[in-house]
Design a protein around this motif. Sequence first.
Motif, PDB file in Angstrom:
ATOM      1  N   MET A   1       0.853  -1.192   0.000  1.00 16.93           N
ATOM      2  CA  MET A   1       0.000   0.000   0.000  1.00 16.93           C
ATOM      3  C   MET A   1       0.886   1.238   0.000  1.00 16.93           C
ATOM      4  SD  MET A   1      -2.865   1.190   2.810  1.00 16.93           S
ATOM      5  CE  MET A   1      -3.717  -0.386   2.740  1.00 16.93           C
ATOM      6  N   LYS A   2       0.717   2.107  -0.999  1.00 13.86           N
ATOM      7  CA  LYS A   2       1.537   3.312  -1.123  1.00 13.86           C
ATOM      8  C   LYS A   2       1.116   4.338  -0.085  1.00 13.86           C
ATOM      9  CE  LYS A   2       3.211   6.649  -4.502  1.00 13.86           C
ATOM     10  NZ  LYS A   2       3.125   7.154  -5.881  1.00 13.86           N
ATOM     11  N   GLN A   3       2.120   4.938   0.591  1.00 13.51           N
ATOM     12  CA  GLN A   3       1.847   5.942   1.611  1.00 13.51           C
ATOM     13  C   GLN A   3       1.388   7.250   0.967  1.00 13.51           C
ATOM     14  OE1 GLN A   3       1.888   5.930   5.134  1.00 13.51           O
ATOM     15  NE2 GLN A   3       0.936   7.873   4.653  1.00 13.51           N
ATOM     16  N   LYS A   4       0.229   7.743   1.408  1.00 12.66           N
ATOM     17  CA  LYS A   4      -0.272   9.027   0.913  1.00 12.66           C
ATOM     18  C   LYS A   4       0.546  10.155   1.528  1.00 12.66           C
ATOM     19  CE  LYS A   4      -5.011   7.251   0.803  1.00 12.66           C
ATOM     20  NZ  LYS A   4      -6.362   7.379   1.396  1.00 12.66           N
ATOM     21  N   GLU A   5       0.481  11.312   0.911  1.00 15.71           N
ATOM     22  CA  GLU A   5       1.135  12.493   1.481  1.00 15.71           C
ATOM     23  C   GLU A   5       0.450  12.831   2.807  1.00 15.71           C
ATOM     24  OE1 GLU A   5       1.952  17.181   0.373  1.00 15.71           O
ATOM     25  OE2 GLU A   5       1.329  15.785  -1.196  1.00 15.71           O
ATOM     26  N   ILE A   6       1.259  13.132   3.818  1.00 16.12           N
ATOM     27  CA  ILE A   6       0.697  13.358   5.144  1.00 16.12           C
ATOM     28  C   ILE A   6       0.990  14.765   5.633  1.00 16.12           C
ATOM     29  CG2 ILE A   6       0.895  10.926   5.767  1.00 16.12           C
ATOM     30  CD1 ILE A   6       3.288  11.801   7.591  1.00 16.12           C
ATOM     31  N   HIS A   7       0.220  15.198   6.615  1.00 13.25           N
ATOM     32  CA  HIS A   7       0.430  16.476   7.281  1.00 13.25           C
ATOM     33  C   HIS A   7       1.696  16.375   8.135  1.00 13.25           C
ATOM     34  CE1 HIS A   7      -0.340  19.836  10.056  1.00 13.25           C
ATOM     35  NE2 HIS A   7      -1.173  20.297   9.130  1.00 13.25           N
ATOM     36  N   PRO A   8       2.502  17.442   8.216  1.00 16.08           N
ATOM     37  CA  PRO A   8       3.743  17.385   9.011  1.00 16.08           C
ATOM     38  C   PRO A   8       3.541  16.928  10.451  1.00 16.08           C
ATOM     39  CG  PRO A   8       3.682  19.391   7.690  1.00 16.08           C
ATOM     40  CD  PRO A   8       2.351  18.729   7.506  1.00 16.08           C
ATOM     41  N   SER A   9       2.408  17.268  11.050  1.00 19.71           N
ATOM     42  CA  SER A   9       2.173  16.878  12.449  1.00 19.71           C
ATOM     43  C   SER A   9       1.945  15.377  12.608  1.00 19.71           C
ATOM     44  CB  SER A   9       0.973  17.640  13.022  1.00 19.71           C
ATOM     45  OG  SER A   9      -0.215  17.289  12.343  1.00 19.71           O
ATOM     46  N   MET A  10       1.727  14.694  11.478  1.00 21.02           N
ATOM     47  CA  MET A  10       1.522  13.242  11.519  1.00 21.02           C
ATOM     48  C   MET A  10       2.821  12.470  11.282  1.00 21.02           C
ATOM     49  SD  MET A  10      -1.685  12.751  12.255  1.00 21.02           S
ATOM     50  CE  MET A  10      -1.476  14.196  13.324  1.00 21.02           C
ATOM     51  N   GLN A  11       3.935  13.182  11.053  1.00 21.27           N
ATOM     52  CA  GLN A  11       5.215  12.518  10.796  1.00 21.27           C
ATOM     53  C   GLN A  11       5.619  11.541  11.915  1.00 21.27           C
ATOM     54  OE1 GLN A  11       6.970  12.721   7.883  1.00 21.27           O
ATOM     55  NE2 GLN A  11       8.248  11.072   8.738  1.00 21.27           N
ATOM     56  N   PRO A  12       5.383  11.889  13.207  1.00 20.71           N
ATOM     57  CA  PRO A  12       5.741  10.919  14.261  1.00 20.71           C
ATOM     58  C   PRO A  12       5.028   9.572  14.114  1.00 20.71           C
ATOM     59  CG  PRO A  12       5.381  13.088  15.214  1.00 20.71           C
ATOM     60  CD  PRO A  12       4.955  13.173  13.778  1.00 20.71           C
ATOM     61  N   TYR A  13       3.818   9.592  13.563  1.00 18.77           N
ATOM     62  CA  TYR A  13       3.081   8.346  13.359  1.00 18.77           C
ATOM     63  C   TYR A  13       3.698   7.531  12.224  1.00 18.77           C
ATOM     64  CZ  TYR A  13      -0.367  10.300  16.508  1.00 18.77           C
ATOM     65  OH  TYR A  13      -0.983  10.822  17.624  1.00 18.77           O
ATOM     66  N   LEU A  14       4.236   8.235  11.230  1.00 17.55           N
ATOM     67  CA  LEU A  14       4.910   7.548  10.134  1.00 17.55           C
ATOM     68  C   LEU A  14       6.255   6.985  10.619  1.00 17.55           C
ATOM     69  CD1 LEU A  14       4.827   6.790   7.158  1.00 17.55           C
ATOM     70  CD2 LEU A  14       5.895   8.984   6.618  1.00 17.55           C
ATOM     71  N   ASP A  15       6.949   7.746  11.468  1.00 16.02           N
ATOM     72  CA  ASP A  15       8.221   7.284  12.034  1.00 16.02           C
ATOM     73  C   ASP A  15       7.993   6.056  12.920  1.00 16.02           C
ATOM     74  OD1 ASP A  15       9.487   9.370  10.773  1.00 16.02           O
ATOM     75  OD2 ASP A  15       9.487  10.679  12.533  1.00 16.02           O
ATOM     76  N   GLY A  16       6.861   6.022  13.588  1.00 16.00           N
ATOM     77  CA  GLY A  16       6.519   4.856  14.397  1.00 16.00           C
ATOM     78  C   GLY A  16       6.018   5.201  15.783  1.00 16.00           C
ATOM     79  N   LYS A  17       4.826   4.739  16.113  1.00 15.05           N
ATOM     80  CA  LYS A  17       4.255   4.916  17.436  1.00 15.05           C
ATOM     81  C   LYS A  17       3.574   3.623  17.890  1.00 15.05           C
ATOM     82  CE  LYS A  17       3.230   9.838  18.135  1.00 15.05           C
ATOM     83  NZ  LYS A  17       3.667   9.909  19.537  1.00 15.05           N
ATOM     84  N   VAL A  18       3.542   3.439  19.205  1.00 16.63           N
ATOM     85  CA  VAL A  18       2.752   2.374  19.812  1.00 16.63           C
ATOM     86  C   VAL A  18       1.567   3.037  20.501  1.00 16.63           C
ATOM     87  CG1 VAL A  18       2.693   0.513  21.505  1.00 16.63           C
ATOM     88  CG2 VAL A  18       4.764   0.893  20.159  1.00 16.63           C
ATOM     89  N   LEU A  19       0.379   2.741  20.045  1.00 14.14           N
ATOM     90  CA  LEU A  19      -0.836   3.372  20.562  1.00 14.14           C
ATOM     91  C   LEU A  19      -1.645   2.351  21.354  1.00 14.14           C
ATOM     92  CD1 LEU A  19      -1.908   5.159  17.249  1.00 14.14           C
ATOM     93  CD2 LEU A  19      -0.629   6.172  19.147  1.00 14.14           C
ATOM     94  N   LEU A  20      -2.117   2.769  22.508  1.00 15.14           N
ATOM     95  CA  LEU A  20      -2.950   1.913  23.346  1.00 15.14           C
ATOM     96  C   LEU A  20      -4.387   2.396  23.261  1.00 15.14           C
ATOM     97  CD1 LEU A  20      -0.720   1.689  26.562  1.00 15.14           C
ATOM     98  CD2 LEU A  20      -0.566   0.333  24.456  1.00 15.14           C
ATOM     99  N   PHE A  21      -5.294   1.514  22.877  1.00 11.36           N
ATOM    100  CA  PHE A  21      -6.707   1.865  22.765  1.00 11.36           C
ATOM    101  C   PHE A  21      -7.543   0.997  23.704  1.00 11.36           C
ATOM    102  CE2 PHE A  21      -5.233   3.432  18.642  1.00 11.36           C
ATOM    103  CZ  PHE A  21      -5.841   4.685  18.628  1.00 11.36           C
ATOM    104  N   ASP A  22      -8.592   1.600  24.228  1.00 12.07           N
ATOM    105  CA  ASP A  22      -9.612   0.867  24.974  1.00 12.07           C
ATOM    106  C   ASP A  22     -10.729   0.583  23.979  1.00 12.07           C
ATOM    107  OD1 ASP A  22     -11.483  -0.176  26.681  1.00 12.07           O
ATOM    108  OD2 ASP A  22     -11.382   1.441  28.151  1.00 12.07           O
ATOM    109  N   LYS A  23     -10.660  -0.622  23.363  1.00 11.39           N
ATOM    110  CA  LYS A  23     -11.605  -0.942  22.289  1.00 11.39           C
ATOM    111  C   LYS A  23     -13.021  -1.050  22.826  1.00 11.39           C
ATOM    112  CE  LYS A  23     -12.749  -4.964  20.617  1.00 11.39           C
ATOM    113  NZ  LYS A  23     -14.225  -4.753  20.445  1.00 11.39           N
ATOM    114  N   PRO A  24     -13.957  -0.318  22.196  1.00 12.45           N
ATOM    115  CA  PRO A  24     -15.355  -0.415  22.642  1.00 12.45           C
ATOM    116  C   PRO A  24     -16.029  -1.683  22.113  1.00 12.45           C
ATOM    117  CG  PRO A  24     -15.185   1.155  20.837  1.00 12.45           C
ATOM    118  CD  PRO A  24     -13.787   0.676  21.117  1.00 12.45           C
TER     119      PRO A  24
END
Length: 236
Positions: A1-24
């Motif tokens: 899947m080709k990466q779309k152009e992203i907003h600069p503030s989303m760069q940390p998510y592209l670099d890599g993040k671990v997100l914790l969600f409380d799934k409903p």
Amino acid sequence: MKQKEIHPSMQPYLDGKVLLFDKPVDWTSFDVVKKVRILTRISKVGHAGTLDPLATGLLIVCTGKFTKKINEYMGMEKEYTGTFTLGATTPTYDLESEPVNQKDISHLTEEMITAATAPFTGPILQVPPAHSAIKKDGKPVYLAARKGIDVQLEPRPVTIYAFSIEKIELPVVYFRVVCSTGTYIRSLAHDFGAALGVGGYMSSLRRTRIGEFSVDDAFSLEAFEADIKNRLASEG
């Protein structure tokens, strides 16, 4: 899947993040992944361990380069709380299907119920539910199970590190389980009910911990969406 152009503030998510969600409840694990992809416009997103739609609680989602860590997180021990309902069974071992085989439970005592946890503590062999995504002959076995085909699965080694009954309000018992990866709490509910001679099924489930990650530190989907929108707005 080709990466779309992203907003600069989303760069940390592209670099890599671990997100914790409380799934409903009523969300699939992939629904959460899809939501993260849409909000961040990051195509490389995955989750570390499926939660059934009726279950709630901790879901680890990795983005960007951190998707390489998914297998590491999937291998960690997990903690669950929830309820088993005794005195009936269901084909899916949970409330995805209707209870059948009603049995009298009036003879059950607190001592009997508590003692029944012992055989399921430690290394055990567990047969996964026929209504599961485990593949046999290249296809998920739930496809055959939904058609009424008898599915035979081999027992698998899992480890239950802790299994306690927290409260009893018959026909419902409240439990806490700490277990290895690959453990099916639905199968534990079914087998626990069978051991008591009355049948049982999982009536609610919440994942509270994966390794050192706690649901207490998790985002709600609403809070995550609000945070992303604030970031986008504040940085133009």
